[in-house]
Write a protein that holds these residues in place. Structure first.
Motif, PDB file in Angstrom:
ATOM      1  N   LEU A  65      37.490  45.226  38.162  1.00 30.76           N
ATOM      2  CA  LEU A  65      37.225  44.308  36.869  1.00 30.76           C
ATOM      3  C   LEU A  65      36.180  43.652  37.675  1.00 30.76           C
ATOM      4  O   LEU A  65      35.232  43.002  37.257  1.00 30.76           O
ATOM      5  CB  LEU A  65      38.521  43.248  36.998  1.00 30.76           C
ATOM      6  N   PHE A  66      36.185  43.673  39.132  1.00 36.72           N
ATOM      7  CA  PHE A  66      34.816  42.856  39.774  1.00 36.72           C
ATOM      8  C   PHE A  66      33.682  43.546  39.406  1.00 36.72           C
ATOM      9  O   PHE A  66      32.434  42.587  39.672  1.00 36.72           O
ATOM     10  CB  PHE A  66      35.498  43.011  41.317  1.00 36.72           C
ATOM     11  N   ASP A  67      33.701  44.807  39.442  1.00 39.03           N
ATOM     12  CA  ASP A  67      32.352  45.093  39.558  1.00 39.03           C
ATOM     13  C   ASP A  67      32.068  44.961  37.972  1.00 39.03           C
ATOM     14  O   ASP A  67      30.468  44.978  38.300  1.00 39.03           O
ATOM     15  CB  ASP A  67      32.701  46.440  39.264  1.00 39.03           C
ATOM     16  N   ARG A  68      32.823  44.838  37.155  1.00 37.48           N
ATOM     17  CA  ARG A  68      32.080  44.057  35.492  1.00 37.48           C
ATOM     18  C   ARG A  68      32.186  42.544  35.497  1.00 37.48           C
ATOM     19  O   ARG A  68      31.554  42.299  34.517  1.00 37.48           O
ATOM     20  CB  ARG A  68      32.331  44.474  34.400  1.00 37.48           C
ATOM     21  N   ALA A  69      32.216  41.713  36.682  1.00 37.36           N
ATOM     22  CA  ALA A  69      32.154  40.558  35.934  1.00 37.36           C
ATOM     23  C   ALA A  69      30.912  39.855  36.500  1.00 37.36           C
ATOM     24  O   ALA A  69      30.311  40.874  37.606  1.00 37.36           O
ATOM     25  CB  ALA A  69      33.067  39.975  37.176  1.00 37.36           C
ATOM     26  N   GLY A  70      31.302  38.152  37.166  1.00 32.80           N
ATOM     27  CA  GLY A  70      29.647  37.408  37.539  1.00 32.80           C
ATOM     28  C   GLY A  70      28.504  37.860  36.901  1.00 32.80           C
ATOM     29  O   GLY A  70      28.788  36.528  35.870  1.00 32.80           O
ATOM     30  N   LEU A  74      32.876  37.531  31.457  1.00 35.88           N
ATOM     31  CA  LEU A  74      33.708  38.826  31.045  1.00 35.88           C
ATOM     32  C   LEU A  74      35.078  37.590  31.170  1.00 35.88           C
ATOM     33  O   LEU A  74      35.120  36.773  31.851  1.00 35.88           O
ATOM     34  CB  LEU A  74      34.014  39.371  32.211  1.00 35.88           C
ATOM     35  N   ARG A  75      36.003  37.628  30.219  1.00 32.09           N
ATOM     36  CA  ARG A  75      37.039  37.083  30.345  1.00 32.09           C
ATOM     37  C   ARG A  75      38.401  37.250  30.068  1.00 32.09           C
ATOM     38  O   ARG A  75      38.764  38.669  29.665  1.00 32.09           O
ATOM     39  CB  ARG A  75      37.308  36.316  29.234  1.00 32.09           C
ATOM     40  N   VAL A  88      44.615  35.474  44.389  1.00 28.88           N
ATOM     41  CA  VAL A  88      44.549  36.023  45.090  1.00 28.88           C
ATOM     42  C   VAL A  88      43.050  37.206  46.125  1.00 28.88           C
ATOM     43  O   VAL A  88      42.963  37.076  46.676  1.00 28.88           O
ATOM     44  CB  VAL A  88      45.677  36.755  45.907  1.00 28.88           C
ATOM     45  N   SER A  89      42.986  37.543  44.958  1.00 29.77           N
ATOM     46  CA  SER A  89      42.038  38.436  44.530  1.00 29.77           C
ATOM     47  C   SER A  89      39.916  38.213  45.203  1.00 29.77           C
ATOM     48  O   SER A  89      38.897  38.759  45.104  1.00 29.77           O
ATOM     49  CB  SER A  89      42.368  40.014  43.838  1.00 29.77           C
ATOM     50  N   GLY A  90      40.934  36.961  44.089  1.00 28.47           N
ATOM     51  CA  GLY A  90      39.457  36.290  43.760  1.00 28.47           C
ATOM     52  C   GLY A  90      38.745  36.270  42.745  1.00 28.47           C
ATOM     53  O   GLY A  90      37.428  35.586  41.994  1.00 28.47           O
ATOM     54  N   LEU A  91      39.344  37.136  42.383  1.00 28.07           N
ATOM     55  CA  LEU A  91      39.351  37.219  40.311  1.00 28.07           C
ATOM     56  C   LEU A  91      38.307  35.808  39.616  1.00 28.07           C
ATOM     57  O   LEU A  91      37.379  36.083  39.353  1.00 28.07           O
ATOM     58  CB  LEU A  91      39.757  37.990  39.760  1.00 28.07           C
ATOM     59  N   THR A  92      39.549  35.102  40.056  1.00 23.70           N
ATOM     60  CA  THR A  92      39.529  33.307  39.434  1.00 23.70           C
ATOM     61  C   THR A  92      38.232  32.577  39.347  1.00 23.70           C
ATOM     62  O   THR A  92      37.496  31.547  39.393  1.00 23.70           O
ATOM     63  CB  THR A  92      40.476  32.897  39.022  1.00 23.70           C
ATOM     64  N   GLN A  93      37.638  32.974  40.288  1.00 21.33           N
ATOM     65  CA  GLN A  93      35.946  32.234  41.289  1.00 21.33           C
ATOM     66  C   GLN A  93      35.105  33.486  40.928  1.00 21.33           C
ATOM     67  O   GLN A  93      33.948  32.969  40.944  1.00 21.33           O
ATOM     68  CB  GLN A  93      36.680  33.291  42.554  1.00 21.33           C
ATOM     69  N   VAL A  94      35.063  34.252  39.933  1.00 24.72           N
ATOM     70  CA  VAL A  94      34.082  35.097  39.224  1.00 24.72           C
ATOM     71  C   VAL A  94      34.064  35.098  38.043  1.00 24.72           C
ATOM     72  O   VAL A  94      32.765  35.682  37.091  1.00 24.72           O
ATOM     73  CB  VAL A  94      33.757  36.685  39.934  1.00 24.72           C
TER      74      VAL A  94
END
Length: 100
Positions: A65-70, A74-75, A88-94
């Motif tokens: 998910l991180f690799d494809r976010a930003g 991507l929702r 905690v992973s930070g995905l909610t920030q990106v």
């Protein structure tokens, strides 16, 4: 015992692509999950990943998910069970995350 991963794609109500995921996402199937997500991202500018049927998400799934976010639209729609991992992973920030 691992719950099998099921991936179903299609158009959402708003015209964006939706990838509905059920089962568990871990290192044994993260590449399959990533490939399915890549296909959806190639098919349209916005993708919603419906994780409400996911019971387990490990670091390999988070990395996909991180690799494809930003830079992409991507929702994520996730169950409360995954809220802490995503926060905690930070995905909610990106990327946009909706907890249901």
């Amino acid at each position: 015992m691992t719950t099998a991963l099921t991936l179903v794609s299609g158009p959402g109500d708003d015209g964006a692509r939706v990838l509905s995921v059920t089962g568990e996402i871990d290192m044994s199937n993260a590449a399959e999950f990533g490939a399915a997500l890549d296909r959806e991202l190639a098919a349209g500018p916005a993708v919603t990943v419906d994780l409400t049927g996911v019971a387990y998400l490990d670091s390999a799934g988070v990395a996909v998910l991180f690799d494809r976010a930003g830079e992409r639209d991507l929702r994520l729609v996730a169950p409360r069970l995954l809220e802490r991992v995503l926060r905690v992973s930070g995905l909610t920030q990106v990327t946009k995350v909706v907890i249901r």
